[in-house]
Enzyme design. Structure first.
Site, PDB file in Angstrom:
ATOM      1  N   HIS A   1     -58.676 -35.504  10.387  1.00 48.61           N
ATOM      2  CA  HIS A   1     -58.836 -34.389   9.201  1.00 48.61           C
ATOM      3  C   HIS A   1     -58.141 -33.296   8.354  1.00 48.61           C
ATOM      4  CE1 HIS A   1     -62.662 -36.840   8.321  1.00 48.61           C
ATOM      5  NE2 HIS A   1     -63.247 -36.073   8.745  1.00 48.61           N
TER       6      HIS A   1
ATOM      7  N   GLU B   1     -59.923 -40.695  13.776  1.00 52.48           N
ATOM      8  CA  GLU B   1     -60.160 -39.078  12.884  1.00 52.48           C
ATOM      9  C   GLU B   1     -60.071 -38.101  13.233  1.00 52.48           C
ATOM     10  OE1 GLU B   1     -59.691 -41.701   9.553  1.00 52.48           O
ATOM     11  OE2 GLU B   1     -60.702 -42.450  11.286  1.00 52.48           O
TER      12      GLU B   1
ATOM     13  N   TYR C   1     -62.301 -36.710  15.246  1.00 52.84           N
ATOM     14  CA  TYR C   1     -62.659 -35.989  16.075  1.00 52.84           C
ATOM     15  C   TYR C   1     -63.211 -36.202  17.261  1.00 52.84           C
ATOM     16  CZ  TYR C   1     -65.328 -36.302  10.922  1.00 52.84           C
ATOM     17  OH  TYR C   1     -65.643 -36.473  10.103  1.00 52.84           O
TER      18      TYR C   1
ATOM     19  N   ARG D   1     -63.967 -46.942  17.394  1.00 51.81           N
ATOM     20  CA  ARG D   1     -63.328 -46.896  15.980  1.00 51.81           C
ATOM     21  C   ARG D   1     -62.289 -46.042  16.666  1.00 51.81           C
ATOM     22  NH1 ARG D   1     -64.442 -45.191  10.669  1.00 51.81           N
ATOM     23  NH2 ARG D   1     -61.464 -45.257  10.017  1.00 51.81           N
TER      24      ARG D   1
ATOM     25  N   GLN E   1     -64.071 -38.631  -5.786  1.00 50.59           N
ATOM     26  CA  GLN E   1     -64.828 -37.008  -7.077  1.00 50.59           C
ATOM     27  C   GLN E   1     -66.484 -37.499  -5.998  1.00 50.59           C
ATOM     28  OE1 GLN E   1     -63.604 -37.455 -10.661  1.00 50.59           O
ATOM     29  NE2 GLN E   1     -62.227 -37.323 -10.900  1.00 50.59           N
TER      30      GLN E   1
END
Length: 671
Positions: free
Chosen positions: A247, A159, A161, A209, A334
């Site tokens: 991201h 992701e 990081y 991960r 949401q």
């Protein structure tokens, strides 16, 4: 549902609850809430739970003073969490996450001093000694996790990081032993796994991960990814979990328009190169899909994060062949990821009890009441089902011949077909809890007067603005357009809120059958739309996007000036904006609607609206907001009754299913 033997321990089934930061991790005062949140999922049968991310040191914080595992006091506090999960029969691993340049504070560090496009803070480049110290910090955090009672750790390497930042040339310009060649860039995560294994011993789960497709320029090559997988295995990892996209990537990986199982083939290809179990993840949300993945690919576990927010009993229901009772995650983001990225506590649109298990409790009622719920949209359905679950006698009245309300429209929007899963869930729950359902039944005050409580969830009707010529045959409401009224080849959409964006996406596609959620061909089309390559085809898994031409010319119009779509969801709004741009939707803001006639829609804009323009369109679709439907309120009050008004009937400023379902559930908890 078969167990998985890891040698020193066994998982009871193949379901992993993936990591998701809830915001409850960041304050010691929320530990009891977090413990019950995880315990509920353990009671629901999850094979292995992975927590939200905990930093191994101060520079790794996601936010100032955010979650960390750095002291023995931290470990002692976590005993409450691990004891709760173990008492519920579950297993749990702590995710160790160093935010790197995604850290939202001035102490951030990275492989090199290169600022992330989504963060105002420029990171400091870690020195060689700093890298070595960080490796020790990861190992120490794992030791503390073991002391806290965790069954293992997940080392967050995807992701975008910190570990991912070391792996990609995009963010690693180092010249020491941790930069330059791909082998040097891999040293940091591989040494973290090795040092962690040495620190915790052989009988402790270490999940790595791994980013299997970065979806950014100058990301990892496929050869580098496979080599990392084998080196991580050799360093002592128990299993490898899948991660996709940074991201900052401009390829969506988690929103509802991403096809189901979109990345499983990548996870399976990695699994073919290692002997330890590989976990598939992203956009897997129902048992049939999960079972197919395990049966037809090389992966051995399925990771689901948001589906476990939506339904903590997902695994139990799957095991009992009750899939129709699963409250399906619709990937709307949401109340979960949008909340997380706005630094709010995470919950779930379809399950507002998520993250609030200790405060929003649906216990048995002490006094059974006769309750009438008028309206079978999201608000009415949540109120009816939740009240009936508590033991009340509930009658649900709906003027239409079907349930779902605005969700019945939403499910027709390409990419939102899974909203039908929520309607399926409520259909099953209405039957399970013996709710009397009257479809095609318009409620009247006289019949409602005999109930102990009346809930008005009568929803909204489209607001029709006062535009000269609004009665012209070319004009239709958004509901009519979505429901299938014939629409021409050129359309003006009046109103650029969430509905206007949805309607525009609906109109630029040929038909719902062309939606990317339909089969292998749909997945191929989706990848082409976004320029998402398979990682063995291109470095970073990126190629040039090749969107299909739009089915119609669409003009999206807004009265207010400025960029459109600013109020769309934090994590999904950019996807909608990019989709319309790719389909050449013409967005015009700051316009005045002058009139509608046979020649089309006439507008004016500019200083004092002095510049006229005529749009020669075949149809005008009105998405100019909604009005609450509360026709029964005055009559009920005249009878001395005080109705409970929820959902769009209470506030119609913008359709908000999150608020509607939450209001229905909270009301039922009080009745």
């Amino acid at each position: 549902m078969s167990p998985l033997d890891l040698g020193f321990t066994a998982l009871p089934n193949r379901v992993v609850m993936g990591s998701m930061h809830t915001g409850l991790e960041d304050r010691a005062g929320d530990t009891a809430k977090l413990a019950e949140y995880f315990a509920a999922r353990a009671r629901g049968g999850v094979g292995l739970i992975i927590t939200g991310g905990y930093a191994p040191n101060r520079s790794g914080w996601l936010l100032p003073f955010a979650s960390a595992m750095t002291t023995r006091a931290d470990a002692r506090r976590h005993r409450r969490i691990t004891d709760a999960v173990h008492d519920a029969g579950g297993k749990i691993a702590l995710q160790i996450l160093h935010a790197g340049r995604y850290a939202y504070h001035p102490f951030s560090v990275s492989a090199s001093s290169i600022k992330a496009p989504i963060n105002p803070f420029r990171p400091r480049a870690l020195s060689t000694r700093g890298v070595e110290s960080t490796i020790d910090d990861f190992a120490r955090a794992a030791e503390l996790a073991r002391e806290a009672g965790y069954d293992g750790v997940e080392i967050m390497g995807s992701e975008g990081y910190l570990l991912n930042q070391f792996l990609a040339a995009r963010t690693n310009r180092r010249t020491d032993g941790y930069g330059g060649s791909a082998a040097n860039r891999r040293r940091f995560p591989v040494q973290i796994v090795a040092h962690t294994r040495a620190a915790v011993g052989d009988d402790f789960i270490i999940c790595y991960r791994m980013s299997m497709a970065d979806y950014v320029e100058d990301g990892q090559s496929w050869e580098e990814i496979l080599t990392l997988a084998t080196e991580v295995e050799d360093a002592g990892a128990t299993m490898i979990n899948s991660g996709f996209g940074w991201h900052e990537a401009r390829v969506p990986t988690i929103v509802t328009s991403v096809p189901n199982n979109a990345f499983v083939d990548i996870s399976s290809a990695v699994a073919d190169h290692v002997t330890i179990p590989v976990v598939a993840s992203n956009r897997i949300n129902m048992p049939q899909a999960a079972e197919q993945v395990l049966a037809e690919t090389s992966v051995r576990l399925i990771s689901m994060a948001r589906p476990m927010l939506a339904d903590p009993d997902w695994v139990r229901k799957a095991a009992d062949d009750r899939a129709e009772e699963i409250n399906t995650c619709i990937a709307c983001n949401q109340a979960c990821l949008d909340h997380a990225f706005m630094h709010k506590k995470v919950s779930c649109l379809v399950n507002p009890r998520a993250g609030h298990e200790t405060t929003l409790v649906l216990g048995p009622t002490r006094r059974r009441r006769r309750i009438a719920v008028v309206g079978a949209g999201p608000a009415g359905l949540s109120a009816a089902v939740s009240a009936a679950e508590r033991g009340h006698e509930v009658t649900l009245l709906e003027a239409n011949e079907f349930i779902g309300g605005q969700f019945d429209l939403a499910r027709r929007i390409p990419g939102k077909e899974e909203f039908a899963g929520t309607i399926r869930y409520y259909t099953a729950m209405l039957d399970k809890y013996a709710v009397t359902v009257r479809l095609g039944s318009r409620a009247h005050v006289d019949e409602l007067a005999g109930f102990d409580e009346v809930v008005l969830a009568t929803g909204v009707r489209p607001r029709i603005p006062q535009i000269p010529g609004i009665e012209h045959p070319m004009v239709m409401s958004y509901a009519e357009a979505i429901a299938g009224a014939p629409v021409g080849s050129s359309v003006a959409v009046v109103g650029a809120g969430g509905i206007g964006f949805d309607v525009s996406e609906f109109l630029v596609l040929d038909s719902p059958d062309s939606s990317p959620t339909h089969g292998p061909q749909g997945l191929k089309k989706w990848k082409a739309e976004w320029g998402a390559a398979d990682p063995w085809e291109a470095r970073g898994a990126l190629i040039a996007p090749d969107p299909a031409p739009p089915a119609r010319q669409v003009y999206l119009l807004a009265r207010t000036a400025g960029a459109q779509g600013r109020k769309l969801g934090k994590t999904s709004g950019w996807v909608h904006r990019a989709s319309l741009k790719a389909k050449n939707v013409q967005q015009l803001s700051g316009v005045n609607y002058d009139r509608i006639d046979d020649d089309g829609l006439h507008i004016s804009y500019g200083p004092n609206k002095s510049r006229p323009q005529s749009l020669a369109v075949d149809n005008v679709v009105i998405c100019a907001g909604q009005e609450s439907v509360r026709d029964l309120e005055d009559g009920l009050r005249a009878r001395g009754m005080t109705p409970h008004i929820i959902g769009g009937a209470a506030l119609a400023s913008e359709l908000d299913a999150k608020r509607a379902i939450k209001q229905g559930t909270e009301l039922a908890a009080r009745l």
